[in-house]
Design an enzyme around this catalytic site. Structure first.
Site, PDB file in Angstrom:
ATOM      1  N   SER A 119      37.798  23.967  -7.877  1.00  0.00           N
ATOM      2  CA  SER A 119      37.267  24.003  -6.518  1.00  0.00           C
ATOM      3  C   SER A 119      37.952  25.078  -5.687  1.00  0.00           C
ATOM      4  O   SER A 119      37.431  25.482  -4.656  1.00  0.00           O
ATOM      5  CB  SER A 119      37.512  22.667  -5.809  1.00  0.00           C
ATOM      6  OG  SER A 119      37.020  21.610  -6.558  1.00  0.00           O
ATOM      7  N   HIS A 140      31.444  27.453 -10.425  1.00  0.00           N
ATOM      8  CA  HIS A 140      31.730  26.301  -9.571  1.00  0.00           C
ATOM      9  C   HIS A 140      30.454  25.544  -9.236  1.00  0.00           C
ATOM     10  O   HIS A 140      29.655  25.981  -8.402  1.00  0.00           O
ATOM     11  CB  HIS A 140      32.436  26.789  -8.289  1.00  0.00           C
ATOM     12  CG  HIS A 140      32.901  25.686  -7.403  1.00  0.00           C
ATOM     13  ND1 HIS A 140      32.979  25.800  -6.048  1.00  0.00           N
ATOM     14  CD2 HIS A 140      33.314  24.421  -7.695  1.00  0.00           C
ATOM     15  CE1 HIS A 140      33.422  24.662  -5.526  1.00  0.00           C
ATOM     16  NE2 HIS A 140      33.628  23.812  -6.515  1.00  0.00           N
ATOM     17  N   GLU A 152      28.488  28.675  -7.739  1.00  0.00           N
ATOM     18  CA  GLU A 152      29.185  29.911  -7.359  1.00  0.00           C
ATOM     19  C   GLU A 152      29.702  30.568  -8.640  1.00  0.00           C
ATOM     20  O   GLU A 152      30.381  29.912  -9.436  1.00  0.00           O
ATOM     21  CB  GLU A 152      30.374  29.600  -6.431  1.00  0.00           C
ATOM     22  CG  GLU A 152      29.964  29.097  -5.052  1.00  0.00           C
ATOM     23  CD  GLU A 152      31.159  28.749  -4.159  1.00  0.00           C
ATOM     24  OE1 GLU A 152      31.129  29.110  -2.980  1.00  0.00           O
ATOM     25  OE2 GLU A 152      32.115  28.095  -4.638  1.00  0.00           O
ATOM     26  N   ASN A 191      33.900  26.141  -0.055  1.00  0.00           N
ATOM     27  CA  ASN A 191      35.070  25.380   0.408  1.00  0.00           C
ATOM     28  C   ASN A 191      35.826  26.104   1.524  1.00  0.00           C
ATOM     29  O   ASN A 191      36.454  25.462   2.370  1.00  0.00           O
ATOM     30  CB  ASN A 191      36.003  25.054  -0.753  1.00  0.00           C
ATOM     31  CG  ASN A 191      35.434  23.926  -1.605  1.00  0.00           C
ATOM     32  OD1 ASN A 191      34.502  23.247  -1.184  1.00  0.00           O
ATOM     33  ND2 ASN A 191      35.970  23.741  -2.778  1.00  0.00           N
TER      34      ASN A 191
HETATM   35  P1  NAD Z   1      37.815  13.753 -12.801  1.00  0.00           P
HETATM   36  O1  NAD Z   1      39.162  13.237 -12.472  1.00  0.00           O
HETATM   37  O2  NAD Z   1      36.608  12.929 -12.514  1.00  0.00           O
HETATM   38  O3  NAD Z   1      37.760  14.153 -14.357  1.00  0.00           O
HETATM   39  C1  NAD Z   1      38.725  14.924 -15.013  1.00  0.00           C
HETATM   40  C2  NAD Z   1      38.673  14.591 -16.499  1.00  0.00           C
HETATM   41  O4  NAD Z   1      39.504  15.540 -17.189  1.00  0.00           O
HETATM   42  C3  NAD Z   1      39.196  13.190 -16.849  1.00  0.00           C
HETATM   43  O5  NAD Z   1      38.214  12.477 -17.589  1.00  0.00           O
HETATM   44  C4  NAD Z   1      40.434  13.478 -17.702  1.00  0.00           C
HETATM   45  O6  NAD Z   1      40.646  12.516 -18.735  1.00  0.00           O
HETATM   46  C5  NAD Z   1      40.088  14.842 -18.280  1.00  0.00           C
HETATM   47  N1  NAD Z   1      41.231  15.600 -18.769  1.00  0.00           N
HETATM   48  C6  NAD Z   1      42.478  15.703 -18.228  1.00  0.00           C
HETATM   49  N2  NAD Z   1      43.231  16.500 -18.991  1.00  0.00           N
HETATM   50  C7  NAD Z   1      42.466  16.918 -20.028  1.00  0.00           C
HETATM   51  C8  NAD Z   1      42.681  17.772 -21.145  1.00  0.00           C
HETATM   52  N3  NAD Z   1      43.854  18.346 -21.367  1.00  0.00           N
HETATM   53  N4  NAD Z   1      41.668  17.961 -22.022  1.00  0.00           N
HETATM   54  C9  NAD Z   1      40.468  17.354 -21.813  1.00  0.00           C
HETATM   55  N5  NAD Z   1      40.203  16.538 -20.763  1.00  0.00           N
HETATM   56  C10 NAD Z   1      41.189  16.336 -19.885  1.00  0.00           C
HETATM   57  O7  NAD Z   1      37.720  15.187 -12.058  1.00  0.00           O
HETATM   58  P2  NAD Z   1      36.411  15.886 -11.446  1.00  0.00           P
HETATM   59  O8  NAD Z   1      36.150  15.361 -10.088  1.00  0.00           O
HETATM   60  O9  NAD Z   1      35.321  15.884 -12.473  1.00  0.00           O
HETATM   61  O10 NAD Z   1      36.960  17.383 -11.250  1.00  0.00           O
HETATM   62  C11 NAD Z   1      37.092  18.270 -12.333  1.00  0.00           C
HETATM   63  C12 NAD Z   1      37.258  19.693 -11.811  1.00  0.00           C
HETATM   64  O11 NAD Z   1      36.095  20.046 -11.051  1.00  0.00           O
HETATM   65  C13 NAD Z   1      38.452  19.890 -10.864  1.00  0.00           C
HETATM   66  O12 NAD Z   1      38.978  21.183 -11.067  1.00  0.00           O
HETATM   67  C14 NAD Z   1      37.818  19.773  -9.493  1.00  0.00           C
HETATM   68  O13 NAD Z   1      38.544  20.445  -8.500  1.00  0.00           O
HETATM   69  C15 NAD Z   1      36.471  20.432  -9.732  1.00  0.00           C
HETATM   70  N6  NAD Z   1      35.391  20.034  -8.817  1.00  0.00           N
HETATM   71  C16 NAD Z   1      35.259  18.736  -8.408  1.00  0.00           C
HETATM   72  C17 NAD Z   1      34.203  18.378  -7.570  1.00  0.00           C
HETATM   73  C18 NAD Z   1      33.999  16.958  -7.129  1.00  0.00           C
HETATM   74  O14 NAD Z   1      33.282  16.736  -6.142  1.00  0.00           O
HETATM   75  N7  NAD Z   1      34.551  15.972  -7.816  1.00  0.00           N
HETATM   76  C19 NAD Z   1      33.276  19.354  -7.171  1.00  0.00           C
HETATM   77  C20 NAD Z   1      33.422  20.666  -7.641  1.00  0.00           C
HETATM   78  C21 NAD Z   1      34.489  20.998  -8.463  1.00  0.00           C
END
Ligand code: NAD
Length: 288
Positions: A119, A140, A152, A191
């Site tokens: 993000s 993104h 993005e 963001n």
């Molecule tokens: P989340 O916590 O829902 O999921 C993350 C997953 O990654 C978990 O299932 C975890 O077990 C897994 N994980 C951790 N370490 C790992 C590894 N070494 N190998 C494989 N899997 C691993 O997180 P999310 O909300 O899906 O966010 C993921 C990314 O997307 C982040 O960088 C976040 O900033 C970005 N993002 C989030 C949103 C949102 O609204 N949630 C929107 C855009 C971008």
């Protein structure tokens, strides 16, 4: 370069949406998480999402079945050995991202593209973990990725034109609107615009200018936004906004981005919006 097979790393909220989206558009997907349970839950969430699409007549049972068939589930990153593109969606932690990029660099074919769904973090810095930063970029998506129209496409300092063009083509394959972020700045476009409006809305609340409900109402009806800033923060999880603010403050060396005290206190008290059921105003029962 035509993308046919996509590796999605991290089967959380974003990985689930992205993997589902790619498979719905006919791409082969390898979905990988360190936790077996996370992958299983992710596929169940996709099924529930597609059940709603079937009920609304937007998809047939057969299309749903074919979509699921295209998704290979794994906990072993080595299964990315023949993908054309990786979309990393692990936790928002720079060291973790660099560590997985270093591993991915050795696993995927030399022609494959490596992207992060971060993000806010630096694409250029994540790319330093690889031997060829020209194939690394930001991709993104927004939550839920199956529905939100934008992606993005972010250029790191050393990302090649070919990488950016291939990613724009991929965005078109999965029917997203894309924008090119030409410089690797914290928060990219969305963001960077969103965070200051979160901060100002919390300050208005702290100053007692209006209630959270009225600030949301003012923004929704005055600016024609679909959600007010508090609704949006509660929905996304207020910890996400908090971490991005702290990161911006550090990267821009600018106290303007410091998280307001109220938000800090909520984080200390363990209130994370939707994730804990307690946000800026208690989340409505039906949304929990
Ligand atoms: P989340 O916590 O829902 O999921 C993350 C997953 O990654 C978990 O299932 C975890 O077990 C897994 N994980 C951790 N370490 C790992 C590894 N070494 N190998 C494989 N899997 C691993 O997180 P999310 O909300 O899906 O966010 C993921 C990314 O997307 C982040 O960088 C976040 O900033 C970005 N993002 C989030 C949103 C949102 O609204 N949630 C929107 C855009 C971008």
């Amino acid at each position: 370069m035509e993308i046919k097979k996509v590796g999605v790393l991290g089967a959380g909220a974003m990985g689930t949406g992205i993997a589902n989206l790619a498979a719905m558009h006919g791409l082969e997907v390898v979905l990988c998480d360190i936790h077996e349970e996370a992958v299983q839950k992710s596929v169940s969430r996709m099924e529930r999402f597609m059940d709603k699409s079937v009920a609304r007549g937007k998809m047939t049972e057969e299309e749903k079945a074919q979509t699921l068939k295209r998704i290979q589930q794994t906990t072993n990153m080595e299964d990315f050995k023949d993908v054309d593109l990786v979309i990393e969606a692990v936790l928002e932690d720079l060291d973790l991202k660099k560590s997985v990029f270093q591993q991915l660099d050795d696993i995927v074919p030399e022609s494959a593209l490596l992207t992060t769904n971060t993000s806010s973090m630096s694409i250029t810095e994540i790319a330093t973990a690889t031997k060829n930063p020209s194939r690394v970029a930001g991709l993104h998506f927004f939550n839920p990725a199956q529905i939100m129209k934008l992606v993005e496409v972010i250029r790191g300092l050393e990302t090649s034109d070919e990488t950016i063009e291939s990613l724009k083509q991929f965005a078109e394959q999965v029917k997203k609107e894309h924008v090119e972020v030409k410089k690797d700045v914290p928060g990219f476009i969305v963001n960077r615009v969103m965070i200051p409006h979160f901060i100002e809305s919390i300050r208005l609340l702290e100053e007692g200018v209006a209630s959270a409900e009225d600030i949301d109402k003012a923004v929704k009806f005055g600016l024609n936004y679909p959600m007010g800033p508090f609704e949006l923060q509660d929905f996304a999880g207020v910890d996400i906004g908090y971490h991005v603010m702290e990161y911006f403050k550090e990267e821009f060396n600018d106290a303007r981005f410091a998280a307001p005290l109220l938000l800090k206190q909520m984080i200390r008290a363990g209130h994370h919006g939707r994730k804990t059921g307690v946000g800026f105003y208690d989340y409505r029962e039906e949304d929990k």
